[in-house]
Motif scaffolding. Structure first.
Motif, PDB file in Angstrom:
ATOM      1  N   TYR A   1      84.122  87.864  45.775  1.00 17.08           N
ATOM      2  CA  TYR A   1      82.826  88.094  45.120  1.00 17.08           C
ATOM      3  C   TYR A   1      82.170  89.391  45.561  1.00 17.08           C
ATOM      4  O   TYR A   1      81.603  90.108  44.744  1.00 17.08           O
ATOM      5  N   LYS A   2      82.243  89.672  46.830  1.00 15.61           N
ATOM      6  CA  LYS A   2      81.550  90.856  47.349  1.00 15.61           C
ATOM      7  C   LYS A   2      82.172  92.142  46.806  1.00 15.61           C
ATOM      8  O   LYS A   2      81.467  93.118  46.591  1.00 15.61           O
ATOM      9  N   PHE A   3      83.469  92.148  46.585  1.00 10.29           N
ATOM     10  CA  PHE A   3      84.110  93.303  45.949  1.00 10.29           C
ATOM     11  C   PHE A   3      83.584  93.452  44.531  1.00 10.29           C
ATOM     12  O   PHE A   3      83.255  94.546  44.076  1.00 10.29           O
TER      13      PHE A   3
ATOM     14  N   LEU B   1      74.896  88.229  47.851  1.00 12.86           N
ATOM     15  CA  LEU B   1      74.156  89.463  47.549  1.00 12.86           C
ATOM     16  C   LEU B   1      73.341  89.923  48.759  1.00 12.86           C
ATOM     17  O   LEU B   1      73.307  91.114  49.083  1.00 12.86           O
ATOM     18  N   ILE B   2      72.692  88.974  49.405  1.00 14.43           N
ATOM     19  CA  ILE B   2      71.889  89.298  50.585  1.00 14.43           C
ATOM     20  C   ILE B   2      72.775  89.882  51.681  1.00 14.43           C
ATOM     21  O   ILE B   2      72.408  90.861  52.335  1.00 14.43           O
ATOM     22  N   GLU B   3      73.957  89.305  51.873  1.00 22.34           N
ATOM     23  CA  GLU B   3      74.878  89.821  52.888  1.00 22.34           C
ATOM     24  C   GLU B   3      75.359  91.233  52.558  1.00 22.34           C
ATOM     25  O   GLU B   3      75.456  92.080  53.444  1.00 22.34           O
ATOM     26  N   VAL B   4      75.657  91.484  51.288  1.00 24.76           N
ATOM     27  CA  VAL B   4      76.105  92.828  50.890  1.00 24.76           C
ATOM     28  C   VAL B   4      74.964  93.831  51.087  1.00 24.76           C
ATOM     29  O   VAL B   4      75.183  94.954  51.532  1.00 24.76           O
ATOM     30  N   ALA B   5      73.734  93.403  50.801  1.00 25.67           N
ATOM     31  CA  ALA B   5      72.575  94.271  51.025  1.00 25.67           C
ATOM     32  C   ALA B   5      72.387  94.531  52.519  1.00 25.67           C
ATOM     33  O   ALA B   5      72.082  95.662  52.924  1.00 25.67           O
ATOM     34  N   ALA B   6      72.573  93.514  53.343  1.00 22.79           N
ATOM     35  CA  ALA B   6      72.423  93.675  54.791  1.00 22.79           C
ATOM     36  C   ALA B   6      73.447  94.644  55.357  1.00 22.79           C
ATOM     37  O   ALA B   6      73.186  95.311  56.359  1.00 22.79           O
ATOM     38  N   SER B   7      74.580  94.763  54.695  1.00 20.60           N
ATOM     39  CA  SER B   7      75.621  95.686  55.152  1.00 20.60           C
ATOM     40  C   SER B   7      75.322  97.130  54.756  1.00 20.60           C
ATOM     41  O   SER B   7      76.015  98.042  55.189  1.00 20.60           O
ATOM     42  N   GLY B   8      74.321  97.320  53.897  1.00 19.87           N
ATOM     43  CA  GLY B   8      73.964  98.668  53.461  1.00 19.87           C
ATOM     44  C   GLY B   8      74.732  99.146  52.242  1.00 19.87           C
ATOM     45  O   GLY B   8      74.598 100.300  51.846  1.00 19.87           O
TER      46      GLY B   8
ATOM     47  N   ASP C   1      73.138  79.572  44.446  1.00 25.44           N
ATOM     48  CA  ASP C   1      72.533  79.909  45.724  1.00 25.44           C
ATOM     49  C   ASP C   1      73.533  80.575  46.677  1.00 25.44           C
ATOM     50  O   ASP C   1      73.178  81.490  47.426  1.00 25.44           O
ATOM     51  N   CYS C   2      74.782  80.122  46.649  1.00 28.54           N
ATOM     52  CA  CYS C   2      75.816  80.750  47.487  1.00 28.54           C
ATOM     53  C   CYS C   2      76.039  82.206  47.080  1.00 28.54           C
ATOM     54  O   CYS C   2      76.136  83.093  47.943  1.00 28.54           O
ATOM     55  N   LEU C   3      76.126  82.455  45.780  1.00 34.00           N
ATOM     56  CA  LEU C   3      76.329  83.824  45.300  1.00 34.00           C
ATOM     57  C   LEU C   3      75.109  84.695  45.602  1.00 34.00           C
ATOM     58  O   LEU C   3      75.253  85.872  45.935  1.00 34.00           O
TER      59      LEU C   3
ATOM     60  N   ASP D   1      70.474  88.108  37.050  1.00 37.18           N
ATOM     61  CA  ASP D   1      71.475  88.488  36.047  1.00 37.18           C
ATOM     62  C   ASP D   1      72.861  88.646  36.680  1.00 37.18           C
ATOM     63  O   ASP D   1      73.868  88.222  36.098  1.00 37.18           O
ATOM     64  N   LEU D   2      72.894  89.238  37.850  1.00 33.05           N
ATOM     65  CA  LEU D   2      74.170  89.454  38.535  1.00 33.05           C
ATOM     66  C   LEU D   2      74.797  88.120  38.946  1.00 33.05           C
ATOM     67  O   LEU D   2      75.995  87.904  38.743  1.00 33.05           O
ATOM     68  N   VAL D   3      73.992  87.212  39.462  1.00 31.56           N
ATOM     69  CA  VAL D   3      74.505  85.904  39.858  1.00 31.56           C
ATOM     70  C   VAL D   3      75.025  85.145  38.639  1.00 31.56           C
ATOM     71  O   VAL D   3      76.109  84.553  38.685  1.00 31.56           O
ATOM     72  N   ARG D   4      74.291  85.174  37.537  1.00 33.87           N
ATOM     73  CA  ARG D   4      74.764  84.486  36.312  1.00 33.87           C
ATOM     74  C   ARG D   4      76.094  85.078  35.837  1.00 33.87           C
ATOM     75  O   ARG D   4      76.987  84.347  35.409  1.00 33.87           O
TER      76      ARG D   4
END
Length: 103
Positions: A7-9, A49-56, A43-45, A25-28
Protein backbone atom coordinates in the motif's frame (compact mmCIF):
# COMPACT_ATOMS: atom_id res chain seq x y z
CA UNK A 1 3.21 -0.33 -12.10
CA UNK A 2 2.70 -0.45 -8.34
CA UNK A 3 -0.85 -1.83 -8.53
CA UNK A 4 -1.12 -4.80 -6.21
CA UNK A 5 2.14 -3.92 -4.48
CA UNK A 6 2.43 -2.81 -0.83
CA UNK A 7 0.00 0.00 0.00
CA UNK A 8 2.70 2.48 0.90
CA UNK A 9 4.34 2.07 -2.51
CA UNK A 10 1.01 2.62 -4.20
CA UNK A 11 0.25 5.71 -2.09
CA UNK A 12 3.40 7.35 -3.43
CA UNK A 13 2.58 6.41 -7.01
CA UNK A 14 -1.01 7.69 -6.83
CA UNK A 15 0.08 11.04 -5.41
CA UNK A 16 2.85 11.32 -7.99
CA UNK A 17 0.54 10.57 -10.92
CA UNK A 18 -2.74 12.14 -9.75
CA UNK A 19 -1.35 15.04 -7.72
CA UNK A 20 -2.50 16.22 -4.29
CA UNK A 21 -5.43 14.28 -2.86
CA UNK A 22 -7.57 14.23 0.26
CA UNK A 23 -7.05 11.22 2.52
CA UNK A 24 -10.73 10.31 2.10
CA UNK A 25 -10.37 10.04 -1.69
CA UNK A 26 -7.02 8.27 -1.55
CA UNK A 27 -8.24 5.73 1.00
CA UNK A 28 -11.38 4.99 -1.06
CA UNK A 29 -9.23 4.52 -4.16
CA UNK A 30 -7.00 2.06 -2.29
CA UNK A 31 -10.00 0.25 -0.81
CA UNK A 32 -11.46 -0.26 -4.28
CA UNK A 33 -8.15 -1.31 -5.80
CA UNK A 34 -7.22 -3.77 -3.04
CA UNK A 35 -10.82 -4.95 -2.46
CA UNK A 36 -10.91 -3.83 1.19
CA UNK A 37 -14.41 -2.35 1.65
CA UNK A 38 -14.86 -2.34 5.44
CA UNK A 39 -14.44 0.55 7.87
CA UNK A 40 -11.68 -1.44 9.56
CA UNK A 41 -9.58 -1.37 6.39
CA UNK A 42 -10.49 2.30 5.84
CA UNK A 43 -8.91 3.10 9.18
CA UNK A 44 -5.89 0.86 8.56
CA UNK A 45 -5.20 2.52 5.21
CA UNK A 46 -5.64 5.95 6.76
CA UNK A 47 -3.02 4.97 9.35
CA UNK A 48 -0.70 3.91 6.51
CA UNK A 49 -1.04 7.45 5.14
CA UNK A 50 -0.05 8.85 8.52
CA UNK A 51 3.02 6.60 8.59
CA UNK A 52 4.08 7.64 5.08
CA UNK A 53 3.65 11.29 6.11
CA UNK A 54 5.71 10.70 9.26
CA UNK A 55 8.51 9.36 7.08
CA UNK A 56 8.59 12.64 5.14
CA UNK A 57 7.58 11.07 1.83
CA UNK A 58 4.24 12.86 1.70
CA UNK A 59 3.17 16.11 3.30
CA UNK A 60 -0.10 17.74 4.35
CA UNK A 61 -1.12 20.78 2.36
CA UNK A 62 -4.65 21.38 3.64
CA UNK A 63 -6.92 20.25 6.47
CA UNK A 64 -10.65 20.13 7.10
CA UNK A 65 -13.17 18.45 9.38
CA UNK A 66 -15.53 15.88 7.87
CA UNK A 67 -18.76 17.58 8.89
CA UNK A 68 -21.07 15.69 6.52
CA UNK A 69 -19.76 12.23 7.35
CA UNK A 70 -18.66 11.39 3.80
CA UNK A 71 -15.52 9.69 5.18
CA UNK A 72 -16.00 9.54 8.94
CA UNK A 73 -18.01 12.27 10.64
CA UNK A 74 -15.88 14.52 12.84
CA UNK A 75 -12.69 13.05 11.40
CA UNK A 76 -9.79 15.23 10.37
CA UNK A 77 -9.42 15.25 6.59
CA UNK A 78 -5.94 15.88 5.25
CA UNK A 79 -4.91 16.76 1.73
CA UNK A 80 -1.53 15.21 0.94
CA UNK A 81 1.07 15.74 -1.76
CA UNK A 82 4.24 13.81 -2.47
CA UNK A 83 7.50 15.44 -1.34
CA UNK A 84 10.84 15.46 -3.19
CA UNK A 85 12.01 12.70 -0.82
CA UNK A 86 8.92 10.67 -1.77
CA UNK A 87 9.56 11.24 -5.49
CA UNK A 88 13.17 10.07 -5.12
CA UNK A 89 12.10 6.97 -3.20
CA UNK A 90 9.34 6.21 -5.72
CA UNK A 91 11.78 6.52 -8.62
CA UNK A 92 14.11 4.11 -6.83
CA UNK A 93 11.22 1.68 -6.35
CA UNK A 94 10.31 1.96 -10.03
CA UNK A 95 13.86 0.92 -10.93
CA UNK A 96 13.93 -2.01 -8.49
CA UNK A 97 10.39 -3.43 -8.41
CA UNK A 98 9.86 -5.85 -11.24
CA UNK A 99 6.44 -6.18 -12.91
CA UNK A 100 4.50 -9.29 -12.00
CA UNK A 101 4.14 -11.99 -14.61
CA UNK A 102 1.51 -11.02 -17.12
CA UNK A 103 1.90 -7.25 -16.52
Amino acid sequence: MMEGRPYKFRILEILDVDGPMWNSDLVRKLQDEYKMPSDYYRDCLNFDLIEVAASGMICEEDVAIDEDGSFREGCLLLKYHITPVGVDFLNELRRKVKPRKGE
